[in-house]
Structure formats: C-alpha cells, structure tokens
Design a protein around this motif. Structure first.
Motif, PDB file in Angstrom:
ATOM      1  N   LEU A   1      51.542  14.703  14.860  1.00 29.82           N
ATOM      2  CA  LEU A   1      50.929  14.708  16.198  1.00 29.82           C
ATOM      3  C   LEU A   1      51.772  15.971  16.444  1.00 29.82           C
ATOM      4  N   LYS A   2      53.537  16.933  15.952  1.00 31.04           N
ATOM      5  CA  LYS A   2      53.924  17.701  16.152  1.00 31.04           C
ATOM      6  C   LYS A   2      53.222  18.797  15.402  1.00 31.04           C
ATOM      7  N   THR A   3      53.276  18.260  13.580  1.00 31.08           N
ATOM      8  CA  THR A   3      52.549  19.184  12.650  1.00 31.08           C
ATOM      9  C   THR A   3      51.289  19.269  12.589  1.00 31.08           C
ATOM     10  N   SER A   4      50.141  18.680  13.115  1.00 27.93           N
ATOM     11  CA  SER A   4      49.354  18.928  12.531  1.00 27.93           C
ATOM     12  C   SER A   4      48.388  19.856  13.251  1.00 27.93           C
ATOM     13  N   ASN A   5      48.443  19.960  14.101  1.00 26.59           N
ATOM     14  CA  ASN A   5      47.667  21.199  14.948  1.00 26.59           C
ATOM     15  C   ASN A   5      46.079  20.844  15.114  1.00 26.59           C
ATOM     16  N   SER A   6      45.677  20.072  14.788  1.00 26.50           N
ATOM     17  CA  SER A   6      44.716  19.117  15.550  1.00 26.50           C
ATOM     18  C   SER A   6      43.608  19.624  16.320  1.00 26.50           C
ATOM     19  N   ALA A   7      42.865  20.432  15.939  1.00 26.59           N
ATOM     20  CA  ALA A   7      42.218  20.585  17.130  1.00 26.59           C
ATOM     21  C   ALA A   7      41.410  19.314  18.223  1.00 26.59           C
ATOM     22  N   VAL A   8      41.833  18.701  17.463  1.00 24.03           N
ATOM     23  CA  VAL A   8      40.317  17.550  18.581  1.00 24.03           C
ATOM     24  C   VAL A   8      41.878  17.034  19.427  1.00 24.03           C
ATOM     25  N   PRO A   9      41.136  15.784  20.171  1.00 21.44           N
ATOM     26  CA  PRO A   9      42.507  15.535  21.824  1.00 21.44           C
ATOM     27  C   PRO A   9      43.175  14.178  20.332  1.00 21.44           C
ATOM     28  N   THR A  10      44.726  13.812  20.341  1.00 21.30           N
ATOM     29  CA  THR A  10      44.916  13.062  19.300  1.00 21.30           C
ATOM     30  C   THR A  10      45.882  12.798  20.371  1.00 21.30           C
ATOM     31  N   ALA A  11      46.380  11.092  20.005  1.00 17.47           N
ATOM     32  CA  ALA A  11      47.641  10.345  20.609  1.00 17.47           C
ATOM     33  C   ALA A  11      47.847   9.195  20.076  1.00 17.47           C
ATOM     34  N   SER A  12      49.026   8.669  19.796  1.00 19.04           N
ATOM     35  CA  SER A  12      48.589   6.962  19.741  1.00 19.04           C
ATOM     36  C   SER A  12      49.330   5.734  20.386  1.00 19.04           C
ATOM     37  N   PHE A  13      49.086   4.926  20.082  1.00 21.96           N
ATOM     38  CA  PHE A  13      49.015   3.970  21.129  1.00 21.96           C
ATOM     39  C   PHE A  13      49.796   2.220  20.191  1.00 21.96           C
ATOM     40  N   LYS A  14      50.189   1.536  21.358  1.00 17.18           N
ATOM     41  CA  LYS A  14      50.661   0.291  20.474  1.00 17.18           C
ATOM     42  C   LYS A  14      49.719  -0.504  20.946  1.00 17.18           C
ATOM     43  N   SER A  15      48.194  -0.569  21.615  1.00 15.22           N
ATOM     44  CA  SER A  15      47.446  -2.091  21.342  1.00 15.22           C
ATOM     45  C   SER A  15      45.954  -0.613  21.500  1.00 15.22           C
ATOM     46  N   THR A  16      45.520  -1.803  20.439  1.00 14.14           N
ATOM     47  CA  THR A  16      44.121  -1.338  20.779  1.00 14.14           C
ATOM     48  C   THR A  16      43.264  -1.094  22.153  1.00 14.14           C
ATOM     49  N   GLU A  17      43.394  -2.120  23.222  1.00 14.66           N
ATOM     50  CA  GLU A  17      43.092  -1.309  24.512  1.00 14.66           C
ATOM     51  C   GLU A  17      43.352  -0.063  25.041  1.00 14.66           C
ATOM     52  N   GLU A  18      44.683   0.539  24.898  1.00 12.23           N
ATOM     53  CA  GLU A  18      44.986   1.360  25.395  1.00 12.23           C
ATOM     54  C   GLU A  18      43.803   2.620  25.097  1.00 12.23           C
ATOM     55  N   ALA A  19      43.960   2.845  23.533  1.00  8.92           N
ATOM     56  CA  ALA A  19      43.215   3.500  22.356  1.00  8.92           C
ATOM     57  C   ALA A  19      41.909   3.634  22.831  1.00  8.92           C
ATOM     58  N   LEU A  20      41.016   2.399  23.037  1.00 11.97           N
ATOM     59  CA  LEU A  20      39.546   2.255  23.602  1.00 11.97           C
ATOM     60  C   LEU A  20      39.424   4.153  24.780  1.00 11.97           C
ATOM     61  N   LEU A  21      40.861   2.849  25.492  1.00 19.27           N
ATOM     62  CA  LEU A  21      40.729   3.565  27.480  1.00 19.27           C
ATOM     63  C   LEU A  21      40.214   5.388  26.938  1.00 19.27           C
ATOM     64  N   PHE A  22      41.554   5.993  25.662  1.00 21.69           N
ATOM     65  CA  PHE A  22      41.717   7.052  25.689  1.00 21.69           C
ATOM     66  C   PHE A  22      40.699   7.658  24.804  1.00 21.69           C
ATOM     67  N   LEU A  23      39.531   7.080  23.718  1.00 17.60           N
ATOM     68  CA  LEU A  23      38.666   7.396  23.085  1.00 17.60           C
ATOM     69  C   LEU A  23      37.004   7.428  24.102  1.00 17.60           C
ATOM     70  N   ASN A  24      37.728   6.161  25.018  1.00 14.38           N
ATOM     71  CA  ASN A  24      36.101   6.492  25.807  1.00 14.38           C
ATOM     72  C   ASN A  24      35.406   7.787  27.152  1.00 14.38           C
ATOM     73  N   LYS A  25      37.163   8.269  27.105  1.00 16.05           N
ATOM     74  CA  LYS A  25      37.324   9.653  27.890  1.00 16.05           C
ATOM     75  C   LYS A  25      36.409  11.047  26.981  1.00 16.05           C
ATOM     76  N   TYR A  26      36.161  10.247  25.840  1.00 17.41           N
ATOM     77  CA  TYR A  26      36.012  12.156  25.503  1.00 17.41           C
ATOM     78  C   TYR A  26      34.464  11.137  24.610  1.00 17.41           C
ATOM     79  N   LYS A  27      33.681  10.622  24.168  1.00 18.93           N
ATOM     80  CA  LYS A  27      32.974   9.725  24.091  1.00 18.93           C
ATOM     81  C   LYS A  27      31.887  10.561  24.436  1.00 18.93           C
ATOM     82  N   VAL A  28      31.017  10.867  23.525  1.00 18.87           N
ATOM     83  CA  VAL A  28      29.865  11.663  23.516  1.00 18.87           C
ATOM     84  C   VAL A  28      28.823  11.018  23.334  1.00 18.87           C
ATOM     85  N   LEU A  29      27.655  11.259  25.014  1.00 21.28           N
ATOM     86  CA  LEU A  29      26.324  10.661  24.895  1.00 21.28           C
ATOM     87  C   LEU A  29      25.773  10.953  24.374  1.00 21.28           C
TER      88      LEU A  29
END
Length: 155
Positions: free
Chosen positions: A127-155
């Motif tokens: 997260l500190k070094t990649s300089n990714s153009a995509v929103p990126t975050a780490s999570f300890k649960s799949t449920e939290e990760a899916l909530l994050f990903l659903n904010k950026y879902k392309v319909l």
C-alpha cells in the motif's frame, strides 16, 4: 439453447475448469473457477476472487502467470479484485512492481485479505510503495472487503 446453456457452452469452449451460470431472483451471476500453481481464481458476481496457495513465493515469472490468469476472467470488463494473500510466503520487488502496474489494468478496486503478521506486513508495504491508480485497501474479513469493493462496482 437457453441463456444458461449458451454460457455453459462458452465456458467449456474457453477451457475453464468450472463455469456455472446461475439465475437468481435479483440478477444474473456467473461463477467461473480457474487455477494454477500459485493461486485459484473465481469470478462471482463481477468480482474476481484470487486465493493464493499455501507458502507461495512470488517472483516476476509467477506474477506474469498470476496476472495472465486474472485477465482471463475480466472479459474486457473492469472488475473488482478480492485477493487473499494470507498464505503468501514472500514476494520480490520485480513481482510487486509488475503486479501493481500490469495487474491494475481493468481493475476498479483491489481488496487484500490479510491475517498473519507476514500478510499484514506485505499488504502495508504494498500500500505504501505501489503507487497504484486503483483504490486499494487491506481487510481481515471477506465481508469488509466486499463492502469496500461494492463501492467501486462498475455497472
């Protein structure tokens, strides 16, 4: 041939290991599973799930294979990636750079699943070094990760 039959035929033609179209009362989802030496991949409801195998060490050659298989599930569409890195033992700089650059193509957001001190350290470093153009975050649960990903879902 009905819609499910056509999609099943397409998946078989593409040599996917497992491809199960399902119709729900809300929307159409397609489940696709592929795998290689380093990870397994599932396409479920427009999110690509990548789960690394135990004690994987990622170098540039491995990263190229991982990203190639990831792209096989994109079908030219921007998708969210849920990446379970809990079992990754190590990743070298060349692999990190390649994955941050090439692996971000057609990605709407990236969620990393972590739990061990090693996976947490790797995700923080990424997260500190990649300089990714995509929103990126780490999570300890799949449920939290899916909530994050659903904010950026392309319909």
């Amino acid at each position: 041939m009905d819609k499910v039959g056509k999609l099943t035929r397409i998946c078989l033609d593409l040599n996917f290991v497992n491809c199960i179209p399902e119709i729900t009362s809300f929307h159409y989802i397609m489940l696709v599973t592929v795998g290689n030496t380093y990870a397994t991949y599932e396409l479920i409801d427009d999110i690509i799930y990548i789960t690394y195998r135990k004690n994987v060490i990622l170098n540039l050659q491995a990263a190229e294979i991982v990203i190639k298989d990831q792209f096989s599930l994109h079908s030219g569409l921007k998708r969210g990636i849920l990446c379970d890195i809990r079992h990754v033992k190590a990743i070298d700089k060349a692999a990190r750079v390649y994955m941050a650059r090439e692996g971000s193509i057609l990605v709407s957001a990236l969620a990393l699943i972590v739990d061990s001190p090693v996976s947490i350290m790797m995700s923080e470093f990424y997260l500190k070094t990649s300089n990714s153009a995509v929103p990126t975050a780490s999570f300890k649960s799949t449920e939290e990760a899916l909530l994050f990903l659903n904010k950026y879902k392309v319909l």
